[in-house]
Design a protein around this motif. Structure first.
Motif, PDB file in Angstrom:
ATOM      1  N   GLY A  64     -30.080  69.478   1.282  1.00 49.97           N
ATOM      2  CA  GLY A  64     -29.884  68.075   1.631  1.00 49.97           C
ATOM      3  C   GLY A  64     -28.836  67.818   2.690  1.00 49.97           C
ATOM      4  N   ILE A  65     -28.145  68.853   3.168  1.00 48.95           N
ATOM      5  CA  ILE A  65     -27.143  68.663   4.226  1.00 48.95           C
ATOM      6  C   ILE A  65     -27.496  69.569   5.402  1.00 48.95           C
ATOM      7  CG2 ILE A  65     -25.253  67.894   2.761  1.00 48.95           C
ATOM      8  CD1 ILE A  65     -24.196  70.730   2.664  1.00 48.95           C
ATOM      9  N   TYR A 118     -26.172  59.615   0.058  1.00 55.76           N
ATOM     10  CA  TYR A 118     -25.221  59.462  -1.051  1.00 55.76           C
ATOM     11  C   TYR A 118     -25.899  59.789  -2.381  1.00 55.76           C
ATOM     12  CZ  TYR A 118     -22.705  56.937  -4.719  1.00 55.76           C
ATOM     13  OH  TYR A 118     -22.078  56.593  -5.897  1.00 55.76           O
ATOM     14  N   ALA A 119     -27.092  59.241  -2.594  1.00 55.47           N
ATOM     15  CA  ALA A 119     -27.828  59.516  -3.827  1.00 55.47           C
ATOM     16  C   ALA A 119     -28.132  61.004  -3.957  1.00 55.47           C
ATOM     17  CB  ALA A 119     -29.125  58.707  -3.864  1.00 55.47           C
ATOM     18  N   GLU A 174     -22.334  73.927   1.446  1.00 54.97           N
ATOM     19  CA  GLU A 174     -23.006  74.598   2.546  1.00 54.97           C
ATOM     20  C   GLU A 174     -24.506  74.362   2.444  1.00 54.97           C
ATOM     21  OE1 GLU A 174     -21.860  78.580   1.798  1.00 54.97           O
ATOM     22  OE2 GLU A 174     -19.811  78.341   2.585  1.00 54.97           O
ATOM     23  N   PRO A 175     -25.193  74.242   3.589  1.00 49.35           N
ATOM     24  CA  PRO A 175     -26.650  74.045   3.525  1.00 49.35           C
ATOM     25  C   PRO A 175     -27.323  75.209   2.811  1.00 49.35           C
ATOM     26  CG  PRO A 175     -25.811  73.683   5.751  1.00 49.35           C
ATOM     27  CD  PRO A 175     -24.690  74.292   4.968  1.00 49.35           C
ATOM     28  N   GLY A 176     -28.245  74.888   1.934  1.00 55.04           N
ATOM     29  CA  GLY A 176     -28.950  75.939   1.205  1.00 55.04           C
ATOM     30  C   GLY A 176     -30.146  75.378   0.482  1.00 55.04           C
ATOM     31  N   ASN A 177     -30.794  76.210  -0.295  1.00 51.25           N
ATOM     32  CA  ASN A 177     -31.971  75.806  -1.043  1.00 51.25           C
ATOM     33  C   ASN A 177     -31.580  75.344  -2.429  1.00 51.25           C
ATOM     34  OD1 ASN A 177     -33.733  76.521   1.057  1.00 51.25           O
ATOM     35  ND2 ASN A 177     -33.625  78.678   0.428  1.00 51.25           N
ATOM     36  N   ALA A 205     -24.562  61.328   7.712  1.00 52.14           N
ATOM     37  CA  ALA A 205     -25.391  61.561   6.533  1.00 52.14           C
ATOM     38  C   ALA A 205     -24.759  62.599   5.620  1.00 52.14           C
ATOM     39  CB  ALA A 205     -26.787  61.991   6.958  1.00 52.14           C
ATOM     40  N   ASP A 206     -24.233  63.667   6.201  1.00 54.55           N
ATOM     41  CA  ASP A 206     -23.592  64.691   5.382  1.00 54.55           C
ATOM     42  C   ASP A 206     -22.331  64.155   4.718  1.00 54.55           C
ATOM     43  OD1 ASP A 206     -25.576  66.428   6.099  1.00 54.55           O
ATOM     44  OD2 ASP A 206     -24.354  67.655   7.447  1.00 54.55           O
ATOM     45  N   ALA A 207     -21.617  63.264   5.417  1.00 54.01           N
ATOM     46  CA  ALA A 207     -20.403  62.674   4.833  1.00 54.01           C
ATOM     47  C   ALA A 207     -20.758  61.830   3.606  1.00 54.01           C
ATOM     48  CB  ALA A 207     -19.689  61.818   5.869  1.00 54.01           C
TER      49      ALA A 207
END
Length: 808
Positions: A45-46, A152-153, A805-808, A68-70
């Motif tokens: 999601g990031i 945020y959700a 961190e971005p991941g699955n 968006a990431d914030a």
């Protein structure tokens, strides 16, 4: 017999196990983040790394490469500290709190104790349509900002997924008492925002209490005196109520309406109590540093965890720090380095009740000579196991909130201006990016849902004040009391314009102060007739006028002030009434020698407040138990009843002689109460001996684990009329019911040095060090730096760090 013994043994084993587990983390948990934690997590999601640094107060500082990431990081951080509070608020707002609560709760409803089905509250919530308003708020956002709420959700849900096996109370409860967390959605945040806006909508409490008085034959002048003692309301303007009064005899409000009022009062710990607040801004010409200053302390009901959650987010589009409402990802009170803003309740009246004449057989209601068909609305309220179907009737004015039977001829409908507003969430984004007072004003123009006094200061030295909210233009009636639904001449005709409400930018006086008082505006009566007395704002003004220049330390001292100007207004008359009565001589002497300071050690303050409480009780002595309960528990700032004393002719007395006897009767009752409460220690008794503060957590009375959530009971200063508020409910309890739920101070020449404190801490978990780590400083009216500048953050020792961190 064998089965009975087996289950008894199992019950004993469960109790023993529970008692043991309550001492550790198994049920309560340790909370998040753990002290010293430095963790990296892969989450979907990031788009890039998100850092969440928790400072020594466990205030999170979220930094991200995209907006968006914030917002994802805000959701993750907020859920880590306030998940259950957020969850409970959204279920209340959506009308399905029965899914997570006992179905029946014993409450006092208008003078009688009874059990009310929790699903009735849900039905009332659904009738008010918080869910629908929330959805419309989301629909009113730009696509970019709607995407931020989704981020945020996603952050909230990512926290739950990452920690679902280690969640704290109540999700950790064994034996099937826990439950799964339903995924968060942007609409949840909108519904919470709508529900909180409703708690600020006035004067539905006065209208409800007025209906109870009318149906038992209380005169219009007496009713107006009790409900608006410091107003010159003309009884002739309310003469139409006399013809409505006989129709109210069998009136019965739906159970969910009264129970929701208990939520608002803080009895069930999820919503603000009697709301108030102070805020003021000081121009550079009156500032010791030559910069604009801002002070804000919203007054809300006692509860743990607190109403507010503190945070700081930094991204390309946002660099803002301050106070959030749990479940809503935008800063409500705070600053962005360029502008700062603070809010108080304006006590605006944007909701009305109407007395309707109905035919329950033909399903019609009358307007003039015309009988119109009743509408209807139906929905299902969710319980733990099954749906609870409910149906309600509606008129063109709004939904009916009283019970309708085959013999009902009179009903009450309600209309709320916020049903027609949809830009407030968008405006809250604009507020966070405002770089000047003028941009704050532009945002304020778009806030229709929430009724507030919004003050602002900026780094250029500007100060301003703006009234937000949509207020109906009423034709044929004032709105203070319910309208006659049968009279087509009593209607809404549009809304009051933004510049008609009140406000100011850079006034010559060099400061602006608000404290829920009646603004100096020709349109003040269009906004409300339910303002607080002016004593707090007059005291703030007095302190600001007492020195040519002010600094942050001065503003902090002003927030701590407990001198009551109300006493100066009424005591000369009270003392004069008691003079010459030998039995009251000592009481009069105590009042005469008192310095009007309501500190915890004030002896004279004790005598004053017990007189105030007994004056209130004497004023309502002839009311029925139902009306007394409605008045004492519902009417905001009922301490204002004594504001009638300066008037020689009111609905309570006809001349000065009757007023004097009325005062003496209240004083005699106060004397008797003091002698009963302090039979041997009255000579040394103080206001703090009666006026106590106990912060109430929903789990504080729970078996086994409740003791972990209990806070120490302490003496507390002030009352509803002091700047350092310590409101109580005269005639019901002397315990502190509401107080400064947040203190915020900022010098716009150095916004990175802004100061904050609130009662409690960031965490809702009793085992976490941030459960109550700010309480002591708040209690002493001290505060902490709200870290903001990059250098300060780099130099600070962080209590915990999380890297997403971005991941699955």
């Amino acid at each position: 017999m064998a089965k009975r013994i087996f289950w008894r043994a199992m019950a004993i084993a469960i109790v023993v196990s529970a008692s043991t587990l309550a001492c550790g983390k198994a049920w309560v948990g340790l909370g998040f983040p753990l002290p010293g934690e430095a963790d990296s997590l892969s989450v979907p999601g990031i788009s890039d790394d998100v850092s969440i640094d928790f400072d020594h107060l466990y205030i999170p500082h979220v930094q991200a490469a995209t907006d968006a990431d914030a917002y994802f990081g805000i959701g993750y951080a907020m859920a880590s500290q306030r998940l259950f509070q957020m969850d409970l608020l959204r279920h209340l707002a959506r009308g399905d709190a029965a899914r997570i609560a006992k179905l029946k709760v014993r409450v006092r409803q208008f003078g009688k104790g009874e059990k009310i089905d929790f699903r009735e509250v849900g039905a009332f919530m659904k009738l008010l349509d918080f869910e629908g308003i929330g959805d419309r708020l989301i629909e009113g956002l730009s696509p970019e900002r709607r995407a931020l709420l989704q981020s945020y959700a996603d952050g909230v849900n990512a926290f739950v997924r990452a920690n679902e096996k280690e969640l704290s109370m109540p999700y950790s409860l064994p034996l099937g008492l826990g439950r799964d967390f339903a995924p968060w959605s942007p609409g949840d945040s909108g519904a919470i925002m709508a529900m909180m806006a409703f708690t600020l909508s006035k004067n539905i409490d006065e209208e409800t209490a007025g209906l109870f008085m009318l149906r038992e034959g209380v005169s219009i002048p007496k009713m107006l005196t009790l409900l608006a003692p410091d107003y010159d309301l003309d009884p002739k303007d309310y003469a139409y109520l006399e013809r409505l009064a006989p129709k109210l005899r069998d009136l019965e409000f739906m159970p969910g309406y009264e129970m929701f009022r208990l939520f608002v009062q803080g009895e069930l710990h999820v919503s603000p109590d009697t709301a108030g607040s102070n805020n003021w801004v000081v121009a550079p010409s009156r500032s010791r540093t030559g910069n604009a200053l801002l002070a804000n302390d919203p007054h809300l009901g006692r509860m743990m965890p607190g109403y507010w959650w503190l945070g700081h987010v930094r991204s390309p589009g946002y660099d803002v720090a301050g106070a959030f409402i749990p479940g809503v990802p935008n800063v409500i009170i705070g600053h962005n380095g360029h502008a700062a803003w603070g809010m108080t309740m304006v006590k605006g009246d944007n909701m009305d009740l109407a007395v309707e004449e109905i035919d329950p057989v033909a399903l019609t209601y009358r307007v003039g000579d015309e009988w119109r068909p009743l509408g209807d609305t139906s929905f299902a309220v969710s319980g733990k196991k099954r749906k609870f179907p409910k149906s309600f009737y509606t008129t063109d004015f709004g939904p009916i909130i009283t019970t309708v039977t085959p013999t009902t001829r009179t009903a009450i409908s309600v209309r709320w201006a916020s049903w027609f507003s949809d830009q407030s969430f968008e405006a809250s984004f604009d507020l966070m990016t405002a770089r000047s007072v003028y941009e704050v004003e532009a945002a304020a123009k778009r806030i229709g849902l929430v009724t507030l006094n919004l003050v602002a200061a900026d780094s250029r030295g500007n100060i301003g004040w703006f009234v937000t909210g949509d207020y109906p233009r009423r034709v044929g009636y004032s709105g203070f009391m319910p309208k006659d639904g049968t009279d087509p001449g009593q209607q809404w005709d549009g809304f009051v314009g933004f510049h008609e409400r009140a406000g100011a930018v850079n006034p010559e006086r060099g400061f602006i102060a608000t404290a829920n008082h009646r603004p100096d505006s020709p349109y003040a009566d269009a906004i409300s007739h339910s303002y607080a007395s002016s004593h707090r704002v007059d005291r703030i003004t007095e302190m600001l006028d007492s020195n040519p220049k002010h600094g942050i330390d001065d503003l902090r001292a002003q927030q701590a002030d407990v001198k009551t100007r109300q006493a100066a207004l009424i005591l000369p008359i009270v003392i004069a009434a008691g003079n010459g009565d030998a039995d009251l001589a000592n009481y009069v002497d105590e009042l005469r020698s008192w310095n009007h300071q309501l500190s915890v050690g004030s002896h004279g303050g004790l005598y004053y407040q017990v007189f105030v409480a007994n004056f209130v009780l004497h004023a309502i002595r002839d009311l029925s138990p139902e009306s007394r309960e409605a008045f004492l528990s519902s009417v905001q700032f009922n301490q204002q009843t004594v504001e009638a004393i300066p008037r020689e002719r009111t609905g309570l007395w006809s001349n000065a002689a009757e007023r004097a006897e009325f005062i003496r009767a209240a004083m005699r009752a106060a004397k008797a109460e003091l002698e009963e409460k302090f039979p041997k220690t009255l000579a040394k008794a103080t206001w703090g001996d009666l006026h106590q503060l106990y912060l109430k957590h929903p789990l504080s009375k729970a078996p086994f684990v409740g003791k972990k959530y209990r806070m120490e009971t302490l003496p507390y200063p002030g009352d509803a009329q002091t700047v350092n508020a310590g409101g109580y409910r005269p005639g019901m309890t002397y315990d502190t019911q509401y107080y400064s739920a947040l203190r915020f101070l900022i010098d716009m020449g150095d916004p990175g040095a802004a100061r904050v404190s609130f009662p409690g801490g960031q965490s809702e978990n009793a085992n976490h060090p941030a459960y109550s780590n700010m309480f002591d400083a708040w209690y002493e009216v001290q505060d902490y730096q709200l870290l903001f500048d990059a250098d300060d953050l780099a130099a600070a020792t962080m209590a915990a760090r999380i890297r997403l961190e971005p991941g699955n």
